[in-house]
Design an enzyme around this catalytic site. Structure first.
Site, short mmCIF file in Angstrom:
data_model
loop_
_atom_site.label_atom_id
_atom_site.label_comp_id
_atom_site.label_asym_id
_atom_site.label_seq_id
_atom_site.Cartn_x
_atom_site.Cartn_y
_atom_site.Cartn_z
N GLU A 127 0.84 -1.19 0.00
CA GLU A 127 0.00 0.00 0.00
C GLU A 127 0.88 1.24 0.00
O GLU A 127 2.09 1.15 0.28
CB GLU A 127 -0.91 0.02 1.23
CG GLU A 127 -1.90 -1.13 1.27
CD GLU A 127 -2.87 -1.05 2.44
OE1 GLU A 127 -3.69 -1.97 2.56
OE2 GLU A 127 -2.79 -0.07 3.23
N GLY A 131 4.82 -0.55 2.70
CA GLY A 131 5.67 -1.22 1.73
C GLY A 131 6.43 -2.36 2.41
O GLY A 131 5.91 -3.45 2.60
N SER A 132 7.66 -2.07 2.81
CA SER A 132 8.43 -3.08 3.54
C SER A 132 7.74 -3.46 4.85
O SER A 132 7.83 -4.59 5.31
CB SER A 132 9.84 -2.55 3.84
OG SER A 132 10.56 -2.37 2.64
N GLU A 363 9.24 -7.61 -4.03
CA GLU A 363 9.07 -8.75 -3.11
C GLU A 363 10.10 -8.73 -1.98
O GLU A 363 10.64 -9.75 -1.58
CB GLU A 363 9.09 -10.08 -3.88
CG GLU A 363 7.89 -10.19 -4.82
CD GLU A 363 7.67 -11.57 -5.37
OE1 GLU A 363 7.91 -12.55 -4.64
OE2 GLU A 363 7.24 -11.66 -6.53
N THR A 365 12.98 -5.60 -0.47
CA THR A 365 14.23 -4.98 -0.92
C THR A 365 15.43 -5.81 -0.47
O THR A 365 15.33 -6.69 0.40
CB THR A 365 14.36 -3.58 -0.32
OG1 THR A 365 14.41 -3.71 1.11
CG2 THR A 365 13.18 -2.68 -0.72
#
Length: 379
Positions: A127, A131-132, A363, A365
């Site tokens: 979103e 993210g991560s 998918e 970092t």
């Protein structure tokens, strides 16, 4: 552990390689420049069984393993990373999530269509503010009678504009934190569900990446995928396999960049001889080939472990981290070996250079992979 490929696996590798050279290579730059969705090629890949590599034959799939899957993705990416990415997201994210956690009814409804390519799938976790930190998901799922109402937005969804079914993560119980996130199956055409902005990307431009928007999107109780509250932990399991996909993607593009660099070094003449005769170029090629071989072994090791039913959290993160970063280095050297011609679109070097960067971001970092690896090492 033996990495000797079987005759059947070698046949698959040759088949995909020949197809990529014949049907994909002539169109790579056209698709990239225009950001064209390669629908006809995907239809053919579906007929070949490459959109259901991991799906058992009982559900219309090829019933193959991760070794075969790595071979397929890497051979596609060797010619065009965009095609490899579309196939990877369809197989290892959307389709695999249904395979791993779907009810029997859900598997029988969706897997045959996805495995043959009649339907394309997408998977929405990321979103704008998550993210991560995927545990920061804000999209909500609220019970409504015997169904659910989804509200929120996702970003960076591969295949988002073209998918007939989306696996999306949403918060069904905020009080439970990460364990209050559930997974849902949402079909194209469902009121309140639509793709949003299509991203204009640096690379992988024939692969569609878009927002996904849920506005008062009502889905039935049967849309819940897996147990309520198990969406986040399920997503982590899906990503373990997905990282093998990205490792294969990086491996393929690194090999493609190396092939292009070697070919150019043998053809390009300066100072009266092929530049491949200069030690500076030879060392670049030697380093590229060595790193690619190491990435290949890490990737196949993770795939082999997955096929054996072993945990691949550490090995898939290692493979994804290393193969992705090797791809970046190989593409960089490919441009350098081409010199000025590496900077123009008449040669494949610049496209590999643009495409490979996704492998250190998508998918998880490279930084997240290092965290995953360290966590596994320090258990």
């Amino acid at each position: 552990m033996d990495f000797q490929l079987t005759d059947e696996q070698l046949d698959l590798q040759r088949t995909v390689r020949d197809f990529a050279v014949r049907e994909i290579a002539p169109h790579v730059m056209e698709w990239d420049e225009a950001q064209l969705w390669p629908g006809e090629v995907l239809r053919q890949l579906g007929e070949m069984g490459l959109l259901g590599v991991l799906v058992p034959a009982a559900y219309g799939g090829s019933g193959l393993g991760y070794i075969e899957y790595v071979l397929a993705i890497s051979e596609l990416a060797r010619v065009d990373g965009s095609i490899g990415l579309i196939v990877a997201a369809h197989n290892s994210l959307c389709t695999n999530h249904i395979l791993l956690f779907g009810s029997e009814a859900q598997k029988r409804k969706y897997l045959p269509k996805l495995a043959t390519g009649e339907w394309i799938g997408c998977w929405s976790l990321t979103e704008p503010q998550a993210g991560s930190d995927a545990g920061g998901t804000r999209t909500t799922a609220v019970r409504n009678g015997d169904g659910w109402v989804l509200d929120g937005a996702k970003t960076f969804t591969t295949n988002g504009n073209h998918a007939q079914v989306c696996v999306a993560m949403a918060v069904s119980d905020r009080a439970q934190g990460k364990h209050g996130i559930s997974a849902f199956l949402v079909e194209r055409g469902t009121p309140g569900f639509r793709p949003g902005k299509k991203e204009n990307k640096l690379g992988m431009r024939a692969s569609d990446t878009s927002e996904i928007v849920f506005e008062d999107c009502r889905v039935p109780a049967g849309a819940l995928l897996g147990a309520e509250g198990a969406g986040f932990t399920g997503a982590l399991q899906v990503l373990d396999g997905g990282r093998i996909s990205i490792a294969a993607l990086g491996l393929g593009m690194a090999q493609g960049a190396y092939d292009a660099a070697r070919r150019y070094a043998l053809e390009r003449r300066q100072f009266g001889k092929a530049i491949a005769e200069f030690q500076a170029i030879q060392w670049k090629l030697a380093d590229m080939a060595t790193e690619i071989e190491a990435a290949r072994l890490l990737t196949f090791h993770a795939a082999w472990q997955k096929d054996q039913g072993q945990s691949v959290t550490r090995s898939s993160a290692m493979a994804k981290l290393y193969a992705g970063e090797v791809a970046v280095r190989a593409a960089n050297e490919c441009v350098q070996i081409h010199g000025g011609y590496g900077f123009i679109k008449d040669y494949p070097a610049e496209k590999f250079y643009r495409d490979v960067k996704l492998c250190t971001i998508g998918e998880g970092t490279s930084e997240i992979q290092r965290l995953v690896i360290a966590r596994e090492l320090l258990k």
